[in-house]
Write a protein that holds these residues in place. Sequence first.
Motif, mmCIF file in Angstrom:
data_model
loop_
_atom_site.group_PDB
_atom_site.id
_atom_site.type_symbol
_atom_site.label_atom_id
_atom_site.label_comp_id
_atom_site.label_asym_id
_atom_site.label_seq_id
_atom_site.Cartn_x
_atom_site.Cartn_y
_atom_site.Cartn_z
ATOM 1 N N ALA A 176 0.826 -1.213 0.000
ATOM 2 C CA ALA A 176 0.000 0.000 0.000
ATOM 3 C C ALA A 176 0.859 1.261 0.000
ATOM 4 O O ALA A 176 0.596 2.209 -0.748
ATOM 5 C CB ALA A 176 -0.938 -0.009 1.210
ATOM 6 N N ALA A 215 -6.807 -3.356 -1.207
ATOM 7 C CA ALA A 215 -6.576 -3.435 -2.652
ATOM 8 C C ALA A 215 -6.591 -4.888 -3.130
ATOM 9 O O ALA A 215 -6.021 -5.771 -2.494
ATOM 10 C CB ALA A 215 -5.240 -2.783 -3.007
ATOM 11 N N GLU A 251 -3.984 -1.871 -7.841
ATOM 12 C CA GLU A 251 -4.647 -2.729 -6.849
ATOM 13 C C GLU A 251 -4.326 -4.201 -7.090
ATOM 14 O O GLU A 251 -4.119 -4.966 -6.139
ATOM 15 C CB GLU A 251 -6.172 -2.516 -6.881
ATOM 16 N N THR A 288 -1.990 2.506 -2.826
ATOM 17 C CA THR A 288 -3.269 1.818 -2.678
ATOM 18 C C THR A 288 -3.646 1.787 -1.200
ATOM 19 O O THR A 288 -2.959 2.356 -0.360
ATOM 20 C CB THR A 288 -3.166 0.389 -3.236
ATOM 21 N N ASP A 289 -4.731 1.089 -0.869
ATOM 22 C CA ASP A 289 -5.072 0.924 0.547
ATOM 23 C C ASP A 289 -4.960 -0.547 0.925
ATOM 24 O O ASP A 289 -4.603 -1.393 0.096
ATOM 25 C CB ASP A 289 -6.451 1.497 0.879
ATOM 26 N N HIS A 341 -0.621 -4.807 -6.252
ATOM 27 C CA HIS A 341 -0.540 -4.860 -4.785
ATOM 28 C C HIS A 341 -0.765 -6.290 -4.298
ATOM 29 O O HIS A 341 0.058 -6.859 -3.569
ATOM 30 C CB HIS A 341 -1.590 -3.913 -4.202
#
Length: 466
Positions: free
Chosen positions: A172, A181, A396, A177-178, A399
């Motif tokens: 992330a 993802a 995403e 991203t978080d 990730h």
Amino acid sequence: MLGNLGLLAGLALLIYMAMRGINIFIASLVCALVVAVTNGLLIPRTLLEYYPSGSLGAFSFAGRFFLLFLCGAIFGKAMATSQAAKSISLAITRSLGVKHTLLVGMIVCALLTYGGVVVFVVVFTMYPLGITLMREANLPKRLWAAATSVGAGTFTMTALPGTPSIHNVISASSLGTDLFAGGWIGLFAALIMGGLGMWYVERGWRLARANGEGFVENAQDRRMEQLAGDLDNVPSWKLSLVPMVVVLGTIMLPRLIISLGDWSQSDSALASLLVFSQAQPIIWPSMALILGSLTCVVLFPSMRRKIVEVFGQGAEDSIMPLINTAAVIGFGGVVTQTAGFSQFAQWILNADLPPLLSVFASASVVSAIVGSSSGGLQIFMQTLAPQYLEMGIEPEILHRIAAIASGGLDSLPHCGAVIATFMIMGLTHREAYKDMFMVTVAIPVIACLASIALLMALGVGVTPPA
């Protein structure tokens, strides 16, 4: 030619020294010097820049992720000291029974690690309780080691979305991203890892019973069993789950709120907090872990009487995992300076492979070199990820696939987590590595390849550049 031979010699020496129990900092530094000398790297730059403080230096990594390791270790210590982790373990054990000993080990470890408790705390907490189960079930220890590794060292580490694991945070923070993802493909991979892993160990148990193999106790088991203490003097399991709910809830709630409406035009304090949570993949899960630790203090009287001591011990416990991971990254930082690594990077990027298969190959090889999934993932993100983004792989998906790929070949014999698990359980590589290899290497590799095949079949995850 000499440089490539030096790379192979450095890697072989690192594997040998790690399996011999030599301190990983000493081992990684010696092996880094072997690589440097054989590749014509300047020794002063190797010792003062590439290894410690370059973009992939040991202490560059340690400084960046110190807060997460610190908060994770404090939370793990709080869960262990308050006996909340033990309470959850006992509740699941009593619910499923001895005949499901392997499933108990997997579920408890998965629940605790997904809830934010660090892997080493989980293994150390579970093993004293597991000795009683293994004795009653006549279960070989090698299969208990494998089952707990399925729960603690595979899908909760790399695949499941939302977890505050270091792998999730590295991806992330590197890609913007978080922690959620690529969640759906992560769930798919997790089902494969968990399902195949449990099938393998349960099948192994049936074969062991047929061959008359069972639990063999040693002196270390008796010492470890004493650490379990009084199994009746533990808090309620429902209360014990609350700190983990706080950790996961703190991580998940902002994403849930954002999904329910558009906050981009709001200047409220809540909107600012939501933006902060999404923009800080290291600080936000660290805050969640501290909130979980404080929840332990509020809920459990035993914690309130020694809060300073517990938090201090947790801080001390964070140092060795952080330093050990940083050491292998320092070795990798030297490796990335060599012509051999550049040639490998160019070869894998230019190979006639679909982009996602290329990601799998490169992340897997780098993790195998350093014997660490988090170390390999950090090196991959710093050196190769930008080129894959240019190929059109969605951030995403990159990730999640890179995180899953890093958790396969990392668990070769020199992996620190494998060595530590065997030391805690009094096992040798000869006795237990075959099963460990199947559940932490072979099956995660299958899960990653299956996930890539699904993405390719659906035609998602890669947008060819214009």
